[in-house]
Design a protein around this motif. Structure first.
Motif, PDB file in Angstrom:
ATOM      1  N   ILE A  39     -11.706  12.151  -2.910  1.00 35.92           N
ATOM      2  CA  ILE A  39     -10.621  11.720  -2.027  1.00 35.92           C
ATOM      3  C   ILE A  39     -10.329  10.248  -2.287  1.00 35.92           C
ATOM      4  CG2 ILE A  39     -12.207  11.151  -0.123  1.00 35.92           C
ATOM      5  CD1 ILE A  39     -10.007  12.055   1.827  1.00 35.92           C
ATOM      6  N   SER A  40      -9.064   9.872  -2.205  1.00 40.25           N
ATOM      7  CA  SER A  40      -8.657   8.471  -2.336  1.00 40.25           C
ATOM      8  C   SER A  40      -8.306   7.936  -0.949  1.00 40.25           C
ATOM      9  CB  SER A  40      -7.437   8.349  -3.257  1.00 40.25           C
ATOM     10  OG  SER A  40      -7.750   8.781  -4.566  1.00 40.25           O
ATOM     11  N   VAL A  41      -8.903   6.814  -0.586  1.00 42.18           N
ATOM     12  CA  VAL A  41      -8.649   6.192   0.715  1.00 42.18           C
ATOM     13  C   VAL A  41      -7.736   5.000   0.524  1.00 42.18           C
ATOM     14  CG1 VAL A  41      -9.666   4.990   2.679  1.00 42.18           C
ATOM     15  CG2 VAL A  41     -10.843   6.970   1.687  1.00 42.18           C
ATOM     16  N   PHE A  42      -6.552   5.054   1.125  1.00 44.96           N
ATOM     17  CA  PHE A  42      -5.560   3.972   1.061  1.00 44.96           C
ATOM     18  C   PHE A  42      -5.596   3.227   2.390  1.00 44.96           C
ATOM     19  CE2 PHE A  42      -4.341   6.912  -2.165  1.00 44.96           C
ATOM     20  CZ  PHE A  42      -3.652   6.199  -3.136  1.00 44.96           C
ATOM     21  N   VAL A  49      -6.048  14.568  -2.911  1.00 44.08           N
ATOM     22  CA  VAL A  49      -6.168  14.370  -1.468  1.00 44.08           C
ATOM     23  C   VAL A  49      -6.289  12.879  -1.189  1.00 44.08           C
ATOM     24  CG1 VAL A  49      -7.494  14.883   0.619  1.00 44.08           C
ATOM     25  CG2 VAL A  49      -7.315  16.606  -1.201  1.00 44.08           C
ATOM     26  N   ALA A  50      -5.437  12.381  -0.311  1.00 43.46           N
ATOM     27  CA  ALA A  50      -5.456  10.963   0.053  1.00 43.46           C
ATOM     28  C   ALA A  50      -5.600  10.823   1.561  1.00 43.46           C
ATOM     29  CB  ALA A  50      -4.171  10.278  -0.402  1.00 43.46           C
ATOM     30  N   LEU A  51      -6.276   9.770   1.981  1.00 38.84           N
ATOM     31  CA  LEU A  51      -6.360   9.380   3.386  1.00 38.84           C
ATOM     32  C   LEU A  51      -5.638   8.052   3.521  1.00 38.84           C
ATOM     33  CD1 LEU A  51      -7.533   9.770   6.283  1.00 38.84           C
ATOM     34  CD2 LEU A  51      -9.535   8.475   5.509  1.00 38.84           C
ATOM     35  N   LEU A 100       0.833  -1.198   0.000  1.00 45.19           N
ATOM     36  CA  LEU A 100       0.000   0.000   0.000  1.00 45.19           C
ATOM     37  C   LEU A 100       0.871   1.252   0.000  1.00 45.19           C
ATOM     38  CD1 LEU A 100      -3.090   0.792   0.237  1.00 45.19           C
ATOM     39  CD2 LEU A 100      -2.523   1.362   2.610  1.00 45.19           C
ATOM     40  N   ALA A 101       1.923   1.249   0.808  1.00 46.57           N
ATOM     41  CA  ALA A 101       2.836   2.400   0.835  1.00 46.57           C
ATOM     42  C   ALA A 101       3.459   2.625  -0.537  1.00 46.57           C
ATOM     43  CB  ALA A 101       3.913   2.186   1.888  1.00 46.57           C
ATOM     44  N   GLY A 102       3.771   1.543  -1.224  1.00 46.66           N
ATOM     45  CA  GLY A 102       4.325   1.652  -2.569  1.00 46.66           C
ATOM     46  C   GLY A 102       3.336   2.234  -3.552  1.00 46.66           C
ATOM     47  N   GLN A 103       2.076   1.811  -3.465  1.00 45.75           N
ATOM     48  CA  GLN A 103       1.046   2.338  -4.351  1.00 45.75           C
ATOM     49  C   GLN A 103       0.810   3.825  -4.090  1.00 45.75           C
ATOM     50  OE1 GLN A 103      -0.453   0.883  -6.918  1.00 45.75           O
ATOM     51  NE2 GLN A 103      -1.640   2.727  -7.365  1.00 45.75           N
ATOM     52  N   LEU A 104       0.736   4.197  -2.830  1.00 45.49           N
ATOM     53  CA  LEU A 104       0.549   5.597  -2.483  1.00 45.49           C
ATOM     54  C   LEU A 104       1.732   6.433  -2.978  1.00 45.49           C
ATOM     55  CD1 LEU A 104      -0.911   7.908  -1.061  1.00 45.49           C
ATOM     56  CD2 LEU A 104       0.156   7.159   1.093  1.00 45.49           C
ATOM     57  N   THR A 105       2.946   5.914  -2.816  1.00 46.38           N
ATOM     58  CA  THR A 105       4.135   6.620  -3.297  1.00 46.38           C
ATOM     59  C   THR A 105       4.061   6.871  -4.791  1.00 46.38           C
ATOM     60  OG1 THR A 105       5.511   5.671  -1.539  1.00 46.38           O
ATOM     61  CG2 THR A 105       6.655   6.511  -3.488  1.00 46.38           C
ATOM     62  N   ARG A 106       3.711   5.851  -5.537  1.00 51.52           N
ATOM     63  CA  ARG A 106       3.641   6.005  -6.998  1.00 51.52           C
ATOM     64  C   ARG A 106       2.620   7.069  -7.404  1.00 51.52           C
ATOM     65  NH1 ARG A 106       4.677   0.490  -6.499  1.00 51.52           N
ATOM     66  NH2 ARG A 106       2.458  -0.087  -6.413  1.00 51.52           N
ATOM     67  N   GLU A 107       1.488   7.082  -6.730  1.00 54.15           N
ATOM     68  CA  GLU A 107       0.460   8.056  -7.095  1.00 54.15           C
ATOM     69  C   GLU A 107       0.861   9.474  -6.702  1.00 54.15           C
ATOM     70  OE1 GLU A 107      -3.602   7.125  -6.548  1.00 54.15           O
ATOM     71  OE2 GLU A 107      -3.301   4.950  -6.773  1.00 54.15           O
ATOM     72  N   VAL A 108       1.476   9.620  -5.546  1.00 56.47           N
ATOM     73  CA  VAL A 108       1.949  10.941  -5.128  1.00 56.47           C
ATOM     74  C   VAL A 108       3.020  11.451  -6.085  1.00 56.47           C
ATOM     75  CG1 VAL A 108       3.258  12.161  -3.329  1.00 56.47           C
ATOM     76  CG2 VAL A 108       1.318  10.692  -2.700  1.00 56.47           C
ATOM     77  N   VAL A 109       3.953  10.586  -6.458  1.00 57.52           N
ATOM     78  CA  VAL A 109       5.014  10.986  -7.396  1.00 57.52           C
ATOM     79  C   VAL A 109       4.412  11.410  -8.735  1.00 57.52           C
ATOM     80  CG1 VAL A 109       6.967  10.118  -8.755  1.00 57.52           C
ATOM     81  CG2 VAL A 109       6.827   9.634  -6.303  1.00 57.52           C
TER      82      VAL A 109
END
Length: 239
Positions: free
Chosen positions: A233-236, A197-199, A23-32
Motif C-alpha cells: 500500500i502507498s500512504v500519501f 491501493v493508496a491511503l 500531494l494531490a498532484g502526485q497522487l493524481t499522476r500515479e493513479v493516471v
C-alpha cells in the motif's frame, strides 16, 4: 511528531509532502499511470474512491487528466445509505468534484441502490458492481481518527465478515452504532485485490492515528485500517 518517528512496515510505501496540493498532484499522476497501464491490457479500467473533504483537490485534478475516460468505471469505496442528493452522500461529492470535465465520460456505479439496505438494496448493489471490471485497478482509501477505513468501523457488528479475506461478496452492509447512518462498503477482499491501493490522508491528527496503527498490526478489530498495512500500500500524507 515527525514522519521519521513512524516505524513503517516493509509493505508500506510512504509518500510524504509538505503541501496538500502537491500531494494531490502526485497522487493524481500515479493513479493516471496505473489506469493508463490497465487500459493497455484490457478494454476497461476500474477505480474506487473515498468520500470526505481530503480528496476534493485530488478529484478536481483527476477530472482533467488525459485518460480515455469513456473506458473507465468509477465506484465508491463505501457509502452512507442516504439519498444520493443528501449533503453527506459520497456519490454527490464524487459527481460534483470528479465526474466533470473529461471524467464526465466515465461510467459511474453507485453503491446506494433502490430498496432498503436489509433486502433489495444490498442485492442491487452487488448486481450493479458485477457489471464493472474486476479486480479493481486502483483503490484510494481514507482513514478516520478511530482507525476506520471504508466503512470498517471498530464497533460495526459485521466487521469480521467485512474483513474476511475470502469473502466472495463485493459489498456488505454495516451498522456501526457510532454512526448516524447505516453504511454499505466494498469488502476487504474486493478492495485488497486491486493492483494499486493508496491511503490518502491529511493533518497531524491523522499522522498520530497512522503511527498508532502501524505500530501494532495484530489488533485489526481495534483499528481496521491495519488490515491494509499487511500488504502493499502507498500512504500519501501532507500536513
Amino acid at each position: 511528531m515527525r514522519m521519521s518517528d513512524v516505524n513503517w512496515p516493509v509493505s508500506v510505501r510512504p509518500v510524504l509532502l509538505g503541501d496538500a496540493m502537491l500531494l494531490a498532484g502526485q497522487l493524481t499522476r500515479e493513479v493516471v499511470t496505473h489506469l493508463t497501464v490497465a487500459l493497455t491490457k484490457r478494454e476497461r479500467a476500474s477505480l474506487a474512491v473515498s468520500g470526505g473533504s481530503t480528496p476534493k483537490a485530488f478529484f478536481e485534478l483527476l477530472s482533467v487528466a488525459p485518460l480515455d475516460w469513456a473506458r473507465v468505471d468509477v465506484t465508491l469505496v463505501d457509502e452512507r445509505w442516504v439519498d444520493q442528493r443528501a449533503p453527506d452522500s459520497n456519490e454527490r461529492l464524487v459527481k460534483q468534484h470528479l465526474l466533470q470535465n473529461g471524467a464526465a465520460r466515465a461510467n459511474f456505479v453507485g453503491l446506494r441502490q433502490a430498496g432498503s439496505l436489509d433486502s433489495r438494496g444490498q442485492g442491487a448493489c452487488e448486481s450493479a458492481l458485477g457489471g464493472m471490471t474486476w479486480p479493481l485497478d486502483v483503490v484510494v482509501l481514507g482513514m478516520g481518527n478511530d482507525g476506520h477505513t471504508a466503512s470498517f468501523f471498530p464497533d460495526a457488528p459485521e466487521l469480521l465478515e467485512a474483513l474476511g479475506p475470502d469473502n466472495p461478496a463485493k459489498c456488505i452492509a454495516l451498522t456501526p452504532a457510532s454512526q448516524p447512518q447505516r453504511r454499505v462498503s466494498l469488502t476487504f477482499s474486493a478492495l485488497r485485490a486491486a493492483s494499486f491501493v493508496a491511503l490518502h490522508i491529511k493533518g497531524d491528527d491523522k499522522l498520530e492515528t497512522l503511527k498508532k496503527a502501524v505500530g501494532n498490526l495484530d489488533d485489526v478489530r481495534a483499528m481496521p485500517v491495519r488490515a491494509f498495512f499487511r500488504q502493499s500500500i502507498s500512504v500519501f500524507w501532507s500536513p
